[in-house]
Design a protein around this motif. Structure first.
Motif, PDB file in Angstrom:
ATOM      1  N   SER A  39      36.780  39.812  18.597  1.00 40.87           N
ATOM      2  CA  SER A  39      38.071  39.890  18.985  1.00 40.87           C
ATOM      3  C   SER A  39      38.219  39.227  20.197  1.00 40.87           C
ATOM      4  CB  SER A  39      38.749  41.203  18.805  1.00 40.87           C
ATOM      5  OG  SER A  39      39.951  41.133  19.370  1.00 40.87           O
ATOM      6  N   THR A  40      38.838  37.964  20.152  1.00 39.83           N
ATOM      7  CA  THR A  40      38.723  37.108  21.392  1.00 39.83           C
ATOM      8  C   THR A  40      39.977  37.806  22.163  1.00 39.83           C
ATOM      9  OG1 THR A  40      40.383  35.794  20.188  1.00 39.83           O
ATOM     10  CG2 THR A  40      38.103  34.962  20.835  1.00 39.83           C
ATOM     11  N   GLY A  65      52.313  34.819  26.850  1.00 39.83           N
ATOM     12  CA  GLY A  65      52.256  34.828  25.294  1.00 39.83           C
ATOM     13  C   GLY A  65      51.773  33.512  24.742  1.00 39.83           C
ATOM     14  N   GLU A  66      51.157  32.633  25.783  1.00 37.69           N
ATOM     15  CA  GLU A  66      50.461  31.337  25.596  1.00 37.69           C
ATOM     16  C   GLU A  66      49.392  31.533  25.406  1.00 37.69           C
ATOM     17  OE1 GLU A  66      52.157  28.565  25.572  1.00 37.69           O
ATOM     18  OE2 GLU A  66      54.200  29.441  26.216  1.00 37.69           O
ATOM     19  N   LEU A  67      48.654  30.396  24.849  1.00 36.79           N
ATOM     20  CA  LEU A  67      47.131  30.169  24.430  1.00 36.79           C
ATOM     21  C   LEU A  67      46.298  29.836  25.708  1.00 36.79           C
ATOM     22  CD1 LEU A  67      47.034  28.788  20.856  1.00 36.79           C
ATOM     23  CD2 LEU A  67      47.149  31.236  21.606  1.00 36.79           C
ATOM     24  N   PHE A  94      40.363  34.408  16.308  1.00 42.86           N
ATOM     25  CA  PHE A  94      39.827  33.070  16.657  1.00 42.86           C
ATOM     26  C   PHE A  94      39.527  32.663  15.219  1.00 42.86           C
ATOM     27  CE2 PHE A  94      36.120  30.362  16.997  1.00 42.86           C
ATOM     28  CZ  PHE A  94      36.566  29.524  18.163  1.00 42.86           C
ATOM     29  N   PRO A  95      39.580  31.217  14.898  1.00 46.20           N
ATOM     30  CA  PRO A  95      40.360  30.185  15.771  1.00 46.20           C
ATOM     31  C   PRO A  95      41.887  30.282  15.897  1.00 46.20           C
ATOM     32  CG  PRO A  95      39.591  29.202  13.796  1.00 46.20           C
ATOM     33  CD  PRO A  95      39.026  30.597  13.458  1.00 46.20           C
ATOM     34  N   ARG A  96      42.474  29.634  16.740  1.00 48.13           N
ATOM     35  CA  ARG A  96      44.066  29.903  16.945  1.00 48.13           C
ATOM     36  C   ARG A  96      44.410  28.560  16.895  1.00 48.13           C
ATOM     37  NH1 ARG A  96      44.581  35.557  18.856  1.00 48.13           N
ATOM     38  NH2 ARG A  96      46.711  36.088  19.347  1.00 48.13           N
ATOM     39  N   THR A  97      43.561  27.505  17.281  1.00 48.50           N
ATOM     40  CA  THR A  97      44.281  26.157  17.181  1.00 48.50           C
ATOM     41  C   THR A  97      43.231  25.182  16.368  1.00 48.50           C
ATOM     42  OG1 THR A  97      42.633  25.648  19.026  1.00 48.50           O
ATOM     43  CG2 THR A  97      44.786  26.188  19.550  1.00 48.50           C
ATOM     44  N   ALA A  98      43.669  23.959  16.248  1.00 45.88           N
ATOM     45  CA  ALA A  98      42.861  23.016  15.362  1.00 45.88           C
ATOM     46  C   ALA A  98      41.423  22.635  15.998  1.00 45.88           C
ATOM     47  CB  ALA A  98      43.513  21.742  15.017  1.00 45.88           C
ATOM     48  N   ALA A  99      41.571  22.469  17.376  1.00 43.42           N
ATOM     49  CA  ALA A  99      40.461  22.129  18.148  1.00 43.42           C
ATOM     50  C   ALA A  99      39.375  23.498  18.285  1.00 43.42           C
ATOM     51  CB  ALA A  99      40.764  21.968  19.864  1.00 43.42           C
ATOM     52  N   GLN A 100      40.022  24.695  18.168  1.00 42.61           N
ATOM     53  CA  GLN A 100      39.030  25.733  18.091  1.00 42.61           C
ATOM     54  C   GLN A 100      38.288  25.879  16.631  1.00 42.61           C
ATOM     55  OE1 GLN A 100      40.865  29.446  19.065  1.00 42.61           O
ATOM     56  NE2 GLN A 100      41.580  28.715  21.045  1.00 42.61           N
ATOM     57  N   ALA A 101      39.051  25.599  15.742  1.00 42.46           N
ATOM     58  CA  ALA A 101      38.540  25.512  14.328  1.00 42.46           C
ATOM     59  C   ALA A 101      37.642  24.471  14.039  1.00 42.46           C
ATOM     60  CB  ALA A 101      39.642  25.431  13.225  1.00 42.46           C
ATOM     61  N   THR A 160      48.843  27.886  15.411  1.00 42.60           N
ATOM     62  CA  THR A 160      47.975  28.656  14.648  1.00 42.60           C
ATOM     63  C   THR A 160      48.276  28.373  12.935  1.00 42.60           C
ATOM     64  OG1 THR A 160      47.681  30.207  16.436  1.00 42.60           O
ATOM     65  CG2 THR A 160      46.692  30.568  14.143  1.00 42.60           C
ATOM     66  N   LYS A 161      49.564  28.412  12.708  1.00 38.30           N
ATOM     67  CA  LYS A 161      49.838  28.214  11.255  1.00 38.30           C
ATOM     68  C   LYS A 161      49.411  26.825  10.723  1.00 38.30           C
ATOM     69  CE  LYS A 161      53.625  29.970   8.478  1.00 38.30           C
ATOM     70  NZ  LYS A 161      54.831  29.845   8.402  1.00 38.30           N
TER      71      LYS A 161
END
Ligand code: AMP
Length: 194
Positions: A39-40, A65-67, A94-101, A160-161
């Motif tokens: 869990s990040t 509340g930012e990333l 995780f992931p929470r952004t396109a770059a993370q995915a 994230t959505k």
């Protein structure tokens, strides 16, 4: 697949808006399937508590509340995943952004494993806010106040959505209704997993 080392690997992703019950389900699901829970959010809170460099960088971002920046998160996840043989993990938050995915795809391909399934816990927004405010009273998390909650919802919608489409297109997404008693939700999750 006949190679047992391949068959043993498992990578589950648990997605959903803040307050959807990811943390609670992640604990139970990891235990039920013998997976290492990553869990990040928990890892970051641990860094903050220990006062590490990363914790100091993350604290004010989390409180707003930012990333936390992708590079920091990706490095943290990479270090954990590389410790696993075989890779048997449940990724929570995780992931929470396109770059993370995209980084996760690359990392998993380096490790020669693939995503087993992506579980999306679905809960309506008014219920989410109710849950987060009640958690604020119980646990006193510094990012569970109303202003931050509202911002975390917006950050989820914005950043994230879009990943839902990404995993929908890849055929890995499983929708699960996150409303109702914890154990019922757990059964629903088990039903959509291979
Ligand atoms: P959580 O416990 O998953 O709700 O995470 C709490 C906070 O930690 C988030 O609001 C973010 O500030 C930070 N965080 C957790 N996971 C990530 C991630 N994958 N990427 C960026 N920031 C994260």
């Amino acid at each position: 697949m006949t190679d047992s080392s391949v068959a043993q690997t498992e990578v589950l992703l648990l997605m959903g808006p803040p307050g959807a019950g990811k943390g609670t389900q992640a604990l139970k699901l990891a235990q039920a399937r013998g997976l290492h829970k990553l869990s990040t959010g928990d890892m970051l809170r641990d860094h903050v508590k220990r006062g590490t460099d990363l914790g100091r960088q993350a604290k004010s971002i989390m409180d707003a509340g930012e990333l936390v920046p992708d590079e920091l998160i990706i490095a943290m996840v990479r270090a954990e995943l590389e410790k696993q043989t075989p890779v048997r993990v449940l990724l929570d938050g995780f992931p929470r952004t396109a770059a993370q995915a995209e980084a996760l795809d690359r990392l998993l391909s380096e490790l020669q494993v693939s995503i087993t399934a992506v579980v999306l816990l679905e809960v309506q927004e008014d219920e989410l806010v109710k849950r987060l405010l009640s958690r604020a009273e119980r646990e006193g998390r510094s990012d569970d106040n109303e202003t931050t909650i509202r911002n975390r919802m917006q950050v989820y919608q914005r950043q994230t959505k879009p990943l839902i489409d990404y995993y929908q297109r890849s055929g890995q997404l499983r929708h699960v209704n996150g409303l109702g008693p914890v154990d019922e939700v757990l059964v629903r999750i088990a039903e959509v997993l291979p």
